[in-house]
Design an enzyme around this catalytic site. Structure first.
Site, mmCIF file in Angstrom:
data_model
loop_
_atom_site.group_PDB
_atom_site.id
_atom_site.type_symbol
_atom_site.label_atom_id
_atom_site.label_comp_id
_atom_site.label_asym_id
_atom_site.label_seq_id
_atom_site.Cartn_x
_atom_site.Cartn_y
_atom_site.Cartn_z
ATOM 1 N N ARG A 107 0.815 -1.221 0.000
ATOM 2 C CA ARG A 107 0.000 0.000 0.000
ATOM 3 C C ARG A 107 0.849 1.272 0.000
ATOM 4 N NH1 ARG A 107 -4.057 -1.565 4.742
ATOM 5 N NH2 ARG A 107 -3.956 -3.781 4.388
ATOM 6 N N CYS A 147 0.547 0.371 16.142
ATOM 7 C CA CYS A 147 0.241 -0.811 16.948
ATOM 8 C C CYS A 147 0.389 -0.505 18.436
ATOM 9 C CB CYS A 147 1.139 -1.964 16.564
ATOM 10 S SG CYS A 147 2.833 -1.633 16.977
#
Ligand code: NAD
Length: 496
Positions: free
Chosen positions: A176, A280
Site C-alpha cells: 500500500r 500498533c
C-alpha cells in the site's frame, strides 16, 4: 503511471506481472502502481540472496558495520525525501514521519555495534587444557514481511540487524505504501552493500507464500495484523523456518483517580490520535477508575480535541492525516457507528470531517466514545483509527482484569502519582510493553519490542538483543590441542 518495481541483486527489476494501485490517501487518487511479484520473481530474489550469502557471511563484522555507518549518514541526508514519500502514500504528517525515521535510524545505530554484538562467549580451561566457546553464526537467507503503518521504521527493525549478523535479506514491504521502503533499500545499496545482500520484493500473498515455503529461506520476521501473523507463523514453522510474527493490538491506558489529569489528557490525545491511530502502540482505550476520574477525563478530552486538525501530510499545522484506504475509512466509521448502536455515548464524532481541498481523501476526525463496555464490538476489535473509547470501572483491579482478559497484549500505560500502584501494575499486567505515565512505551533500539498473547507469535521479540538471537544460531566449540606425543587413554565415562 509510475510502476514501483523490485530490487533484486542490486538492480531495479519489473517483471510485468500483476500490479496494484497505490493511492495518495489525502486526495483519494491512485497516483502510482506497484508491481506484484510472481513466484518466479521471488525465486530470482532468493537465488540472488543465496549466491551473495557465502561472501557476505565471511565478511568481517566490522566491515559489515561500516556499511551501516554510511547507510545511517545517507538516511539522515535523505530524510526529507523519505518523509515526503511516506506522506504521499501513507498520509502521515511530516513531523510524524520524521519521528518514525529517527526510530528506524536508531536500529541502524544499534546494528553498527555488530563486532561487539557478535563477540560470543569464551571459557578457558573448562577441563585440563580444554577451552570452550560459543559463537553466533548467521542463518543464511532470511525474509521480512512488513505492514503499511511504518514503511520506514518496521523494515529497519529487521534488515540492518539481520544483515550485520551475516545474513542476506529479502524484504516484502506493504504493497500500500512501498516507495519509501524501496528508496531506503537503494540507499543501503549506495552505502556499499554488495549486490544480492539486500533484496526488495513488492507483492501480495503470492510473494509471501513463496517466501514461506521455499526451503532456501531460513527465517521469517513478520509484522502486521494478528490473523495474518498467525498464518505466517503456522506456515513458516510447518516449513521448518524460524519465525517471529508480531500482530495487532488493543492498548489500554488506566487513568487513576490521583493522576495528573491535564498531563494524562495531553498524553492521551497524542497517543490515541497521532498517526490517525494507525500505530500498533496507539492508546485506543482509556480505563477511568472511578466516576470522578471518568467525568474529568471526558470533559478535558473534549476540550483538548477542539483544536485538533486533520489534513494533508505536508502542512505541519495538521496533527494527523488520513487513514490508509477507503475500505479502512469505512471500517473505522463502521466501528464508531456500531458502538453507538450498542449503547455507548458518542462524545466527539469524527465520522464526517471537512478537509478543505481534500474532499475525496480518506479522512476520519478524532473521535471520543464514552460508556463503552467489554461486550461491544468496537472494544473487542483493533479499530486502527483515531478513536478513543472510555470504559469506566470502580477499581484498579477491575481495570487490570479487563486488560488481562483482552486477547491482545502489546502495550499499556498507567497514569498515576502512586508508585506502589504503578509497581503492582507493571508487575502483574499481562502485556509485553508497559508505560508508567509514558503513553507509547516503544522500547529503544537496544532493548527489544514484543507484545504478549495474540500480539506476538514466536519466542523472540523484534530488534535489540532478541533480534541478534533471532538472526543467529549458536555454535559451541570445545577444543583441546594435546602436546606433541601426549596421548589420552580410552575412556568410556561421560566427560566431566
Ligand atoms: P496486514 O496484516 O494486512 O499486512 C501485513 C503484511 O502481510 C503486508 O506486507 C501484506 O502484504 C501481507 N499480507 C496481507 N495479507 C496477507 C495474506 N493473506 N497472506 C500473506 N500475506 C499477507 O497488516 P497492515 O494492515 O499492513 O498493518 C496493520 C496491522 O499491523 C495492525 O494490525 C497493526 O497492529 C499491526 N502492526 C503490529 C506491529 C507490532 O509490532 N506488533 C507494528 C506495526 C503494525
Amino acid at each position: 503511471m509510475t510502476i514501483i518495481g523490485h530490487l533484486i541483486n542490486g538492480e531495479i527489476y519489473n517483471d510485468n506481472n500483476r500490479t496494484q494501485d497505490v493511492f495518495n490517501p489525502a486526495t483519494g487518487k491512485a497516483e502510482k502502481k506497484v508491481a506484484l511479484a510472481s513466484k518466479a520473481t521471488v525465486e530470482k530474489a532468493i537465488a540472488a540472496a543465496q549466491e551473495a550469502y557465502p561472501a557476505w557471511r565471511n565478511t568481517p563484522p566490522i566491515k559489515r558495520a561500516r556499511v551501516m555507518f554510511r547507510f545511517k549518514e545517507l538516511l539522515e541526508q535523505n530524510a526529507d525525501k523519505i518523509c515526503q514519500l511516506i506522506g504521499q502514500e501513507h498520509g502521515k504528517i511530516s513531523h510524524d514521519a520524521a519521528g518514525e525515521l529517527q526510530r528506524g535510524i536508531e536500529n541502524v545505530e544499534f546494528a553498527c555495534g555488530a563486532p561487539e554484538l557478535l563477540k560470543g562467549e569464551h571459557s578457558k580451561n573448562v577441563g585440563p587444557n580444554i577451552d570452550s566457546w560459543s559463537e553466533f553464526q548467521p542463518l543464511g537467507v532470511v525474509a521480512g514481511i512488513t505492514p503499511f503503518n511504518f514503511p520506514a521504521m518496521v523494515p529497519m527493525w529487521m534488515f540492518p540487524l539481520a544483515i550485520v549478523c551475516g545474513n542476506t535479506f529479502i524484504l516484502k514491504p506493504s504493497e500500500r505504501d512501498p516507495s519509501s521502503t524501496l528508496f531506503i533499500a537503494q540507499l543501503l545499496q549506495e552505502a556499499g552493500l554488495p549486490d544480492g545482500v539486500m533484496n526488495v520484493i513488492n507483492g501480495d500473498k503470492e510473494a509471501v507464500d513463496t517466501l514461506l515455503t521455499d526451503q532456501r529461506v531460513k527465517a521469517v520476521s513478520f509484522v502486521g495484523s494478528t490473523p495474518i501473523a498467525e498464518y505466517i507463523y503456522a506456515t513458516a514453522s510447518a516449513n521448518g523456518k524460524r519465525c517471529q510474527a508480531l500482530g495487532g493490538a488493543k492498548n489500554h491506558a488506566i487513568v487513576m483517580p490521583d493522576a495528573d489529569m491535564d498531563n494524562a489528557v495531553n498524553q492521551l490525545v497524542g497517543a490515541a490520535f497521532g498517526s490517525s491511530g494507525e500505530r500498533c502502540m496507539a492508546l485506543s482505550v482509556a480505563v477511568a477508575v472511578g466516576n470522578e476520574a471518568g467525568d474529568a477525563l471526558v470533559e478535558k478530552m473534549q476540550q483538548a480535541m477542539k483544536g485538533l486538525s486533520v489534513g494533508e501530510y505536508s502542512n505541519a499545522n495538521n496533527d494527523f492525516g488520513p487513514v490508509i484506504t477507503q475500505a479502512h475509512q469505512d471500517k473505522v466509521v463502521g466501528y464508531i457507528s456500531s458502538a453507538v448502536e450498542q449503547g455507548a455515548t458518542l462524545v466527539v464524532d469524527g465520522r464526517n470531517p471537512t478537509v478543505e481541498g481534500y474532499e475525496n481523501g480518506f479522512f476520519v476526525g478524532a473521535t471520543l466514545i464514552d460508556n463503552v463496555t467489554a461486550s461491544m464490538d468496537s472494544y473487542k476489535a483493533e479499530i486502527f483509527g483515531p478513536v478513543l473509547q472510555v470504559i469506566r470501572v470502580k477499581t484498579m483491579e477491575e481495570a487490570m482484569q479487563l486488560i488481562n482478559e483482552h486477547e491482545y497484549g502489546n502495550g499499556t500505560c498507567i497514569f498515576t502519582r502512586d508508585g506502589e500502584a504503578a509497581r503492582y501494575f507493571s508487575d502483574h499486567i499481562e502485556v509485553g510493553m508497559v508505560g508508567i505515565n509514558v503513553p507509547l512505551p516503544v522500547p529503544v533500539a537496544y532493548h527489544s519490542f514484543g507484545g504478549w498473547k495474540r500480539s506476538l507469535f514466536g519466542d523472540l521479540s523484534a530488534y535489540g538483543p532478541d533480534g541478534v538471537k533471532f538472526y543467529t544460531k549458536r555454535k559451541t566449540i570445545t577444543q583441546r590441542w594435546p602436546s606433541s606425543g601426549v596421548r589420552e587413554g580410552v575412556s568410556f565415562a561421560f566427560p566431566s
